[in-house]
Enzyme design. Structure first.
Site, mmCIF file in Angstrom:
data_model
loop_
_atom_site.group_PDB
_atom_site.id
_atom_site.type_symbol
_atom_site.label_atom_id
_atom_site.label_comp_id
_atom_site.label_asym_id
_atom_site.label_seq_id
_atom_site.Cartn_x
_atom_site.Cartn_y
_atom_site.Cartn_z
ATOM 1 N N TYR A 155 29.503 -16.345 0.009
ATOM 2 C CA TYR A 155 28.060 -16.553 0.265
ATOM 3 C C TYR A 155 27.838 -17.790 1.144
ATOM 4 O O TYR A 155 27.049 -17.773 2.089
ATOM 5 C CB TYR A 155 27.373 -16.700 -1.091
ATOM 6 C CG TYR A 155 25.873 -16.804 -1.081
ATOM 7 C CD1 TYR A 155 25.075 -15.679 -0.931
ATOM 8 C CD2 TYR A 155 25.243 -18.033 -1.278
ATOM 9 C CE1 TYR A 155 23.684 -15.770 -0.973
ATOM 10 C CE2 TYR A 155 23.870 -18.143 -1.321
ATOM 11 C CZ TYR A 155 23.092 -17.008 -1.164
ATOM 12 O OH TYR A 155 21.718 -17.114 -1.205
ATOM 13 N N LYS A 159 26.172 -17.896 4.744
ATOM 14 C CA LYS A 159 24.918 -18.628 4.971
ATOM 15 C C LYS A 159 25.077 -19.712 6.037
ATOM 16 O O LYS A 159 24.116 -20.031 6.748
ATOM 17 C CB LYS A 159 24.408 -19.219 3.649
ATOM 18 C CG LYS A 159 23.886 -18.163 2.672
ATOM 19 C CD LYS A 159 22.828 -17.253 3.292
ATOM 20 C CE LYS A 159 21.960 -16.534 2.277
ATOM 21 N NZ LYS A 159 21.024 -15.578 2.913
HETATM 22 P P1 NAP Z 1 16.564 -10.849 -4.669
HETATM 23 O O1 NAP Z 1 15.415 -11.053 -5.605
HETATM 24 O O2 NAP Z 1 17.881 -10.422 -5.241
HETATM 25 O O3 NAP Z 1 16.101 -9.809 -3.546
HETATM 26 C C1 NAP Z 1 16.993 -9.379 -2.550
HETATM 27 C C2 NAP Z 1 16.536 -8.037 -2.034
HETATM 28 O O4 NAP Z 1 17.448 -7.648 -0.983
HETATM 29 C C3 NAP Z 1 16.571 -6.930 -3.100
HETATM 30 O O5 NAP Z 1 15.374 -6.194 -3.065
HETATM 31 C C4 NAP Z 1 17.763 -6.094 -2.674
HETATM 32 O O6 NAP Z 1 17.657 -4.729 -2.990
HETATM 33 C C5 NAP Z 1 17.733 -6.269 -1.158
HETATM 34 N N1 NAP Z 1 19.007 -5.888 -0.550
HETATM 35 C C6 NAP Z 1 20.255 -6.155 -1.002
HETATM 36 N N2 NAP Z 1 21.174 -5.607 -0.195
HETATM 37 C C7 NAP Z 1 20.499 -4.972 0.793
HETATM 38 C C8 NAP Z 1 20.894 -4.194 1.921
HETATM 39 N N3 NAP Z 1 22.187 -3.962 2.193
HETATM 40 N N4 NAP Z 1 19.934 -3.687 2.734
HETATM 41 C C9 NAP Z 1 18.618 -3.896 2.448
HETATM 42 N N5 NAP Z 1 18.184 -4.605 1.399
HETATM 43 C C10 NAP Z 1 19.124 -5.133 0.573
HETATM 44 O O7 NAP Z 1 16.879 -12.160 -3.820
HETATM 45 P P2 NAP Z 1 15.974 -13.433 -3.418
HETATM 46 O O8 NAP Z 1 16.276 -14.492 -4.389
HETATM 47 O O9 NAP Z 1 14.597 -13.018 -3.145
HETATM 48 O O10 NAP Z 1 16.713 -13.848 -2.063
HETATM 49 C C11 NAP Z 1 16.249 -13.458 -0.773
HETATM 50 C C12 NAP Z 1 17.096 -14.173 0.277
HETATM 51 O O11 NAP Z 1 17.032 -15.579 0.067
HETATM 52 C C13 NAP Z 1 18.584 -13.814 0.243
HETATM 53 O O12 NAP Z 1 19.109 -13.795 1.544
HETATM 54 C C14 NAP Z 1 19.174 -14.953 -0.550
HETATM 55 O O13 NAP Z 1 20.543 -15.127 -0.259
HETATM 56 C C15 NAP Z 1 18.328 -16.104 -0.043
HETATM 57 N N6 NAP Z 1 18.287 -17.283 -0.933
HETATM 58 C C16 NAP Z 1 17.786 -17.185 -2.202
HETATM 59 C C17 NAP Z 1 17.744 -18.322 -2.990
HETATM 60 C C18 NAP Z 1 17.199 -18.309 -4.382
HETATM 61 O O14 NAP Z 1 17.282 -19.371 -5.056
HETATM 62 N N7 NAP Z 1 16.634 -17.242 -4.877
HETATM 63 C C19 NAP Z 1 18.221 -19.545 -2.491
HETATM 64 C C20 NAP Z 1 18.730 -19.596 -1.203
HETATM 65 C C21 NAP Z 1 18.747 -18.447 -0.426
HETATM 66 P P3 NAP Z 1 18.300 -4.141 -4.371
HETATM 67 O O15 NAP Z 1 17.482 -4.714 -5.450
HETATM 68 O O16 NAP Z 1 18.147 -2.669 -4.222
HETATM 69 O O17 NAP Z 1 19.714 -4.622 -4.406
#
Ligand code: NAP
Length: 256
Positions: A155, A159
């Site tokens: 990851y 990133k």
């Molecule tokens: P999340 O709640 O897990 O949502 C991610 C979404 O992406 C889910 O709806 C998932 O669908 C979808 N997804 C996964 N694989 C995919 C694919 N191959 N094609 C299309 N859609 C796909 O995550 P989040 O926390 O909102 O994170 C969003 C972004 O922010 C990510 O890039 C994550 O790495 C980044 N981020 C998050 C945090 C944090 O603290 N939350 C911190 C830093 C960065 P399914 O449910 O069907 O799998």
């Protein structure tokens, strides 16, 4: 007047979490929005909840961002149904955490495939339209994990890769009226961080409380915090900013 009146914004992985929060903000500010997510039904359900303004629309598109045929079909569908594309937010993401010696080749490939290849394929499909119209905004979602995080070799590499990708697109696409930037979130309360709590066998509220305590601003982040930065970078106010990564993390990456 909204900042995105008459614009079409595509946000990947927006059926929930940060993506949905960002899609909501784009809709509130006048954009027509395409929620692209793995599950078409979940994407459509999320799109139906968006607060679209009069004259704008929202659609849900099922697509896998790590598959080129799926990506090309999704972008063409957005253009056909919403009449164009002006903003792309590469937000879709997954985690497959493990220490290096336990990390499988599949864990590596899956994470690279969604974050890095996904951003590459989506940007490539969108830039065709952006270059033609001499206008486009790309915002990629990185993470503070880019700076290094135990158990996240895959990851973290993806990133930080996003940040290099963002800088390069800044250089290549700038002459065509296209801005490319990245937002690197810290701890954001979503299902992704709830899943981390579960993996660590911790209560979700306790996990959030501990993360808030350790943060300089003494709170965790919410999807709205990321949406504010993404929409700024995708707006015309930010047209002299390109190739940059903004950390939206309450200052945790500053160290102590
Ligand atoms: P999340 O709640 O897990 O949502 C991610 C979404 O992406 C889910 O709806 C998932 O669908 C979808 N997804 C996964 N694989 C995919 C694919 N191959 N094609 C299309 N859609 C796909 O995550 P989040 O926390 O909102 O994170 C969003 C972004 O922010 C990510 O890039 C994550 O790495 C980044 N981020 C998050 C945090 C944090 O603290 N939350 C911190 C830093 C960065 P399914 O449910 O069907 O799998």
């Amino acid at each position: 007047m909204g900042r995105f009146d008459g614009r079409v914004a595509v946000i990947t992985g927006a059926a929930r979490g940060i993506g949905f929060g960002t899609a909501t903000r784009f809709a509130e500010e006048g954009a027509s929005v395409a929620i692209v997510d793995l599950d078409e039904a979940a994407a459509a359900e999320a799109a139906a909840k968006l607060p679209v303004v009069e004259g704008a629309r929202a659609i849900g598109v099922g697509a896998n961002v790590s598959d080129s045929a799926s990506v090309d079909a999704a972008v063409e569908r957005v253009v056909a149904e919403l009449g164009g594309i002006h903003v792309l937010v590469n937000n879709a993401g997954i985690t497959r955490d493990n220490l290096l010696f336990k990390m499988t080749e599949d864990d590596w490939d899956l994470v690279m495939g969604v974050h890095l290849k996904g951003a590459f394929l989506m940007a490539k499909a969108a830039q065709k339209h952006f270059v033609e119209q001499k206008y486009g905004k790309i915002v990629n979602i990185s993470s503070i994990s880019a700076l290094g995080n135990r158990g996240q070799a895959n990851y973290s590499a993806a990133k930080m890769g996003i940040q290099g990708f963002t800088r390069t697109l800044g250089i290549e696409l700038g002459p065509f009226g296209i801005n490319t930037n990245a937002v690197a979130p810290g701890f954001i309360a979503t299902e992704m961080t709830d899943a981390t709590a579960a993996r660590l066998k911790m209560d979700v509220e306790e996990f959030r409380r501990l993360n808030a305590e350790a943060n300089p601003v003494r709170r965790v982040g919410f999807p709205e915090d990321i949406a504010a930065a993404v929409t700024f970078l995708a707006s015309d106010e930010a047209s002299y900013i390109t190739g940059q990564t903004i950390y939206v993390d309450g200052g945790i990456s500053l160290g102590t």
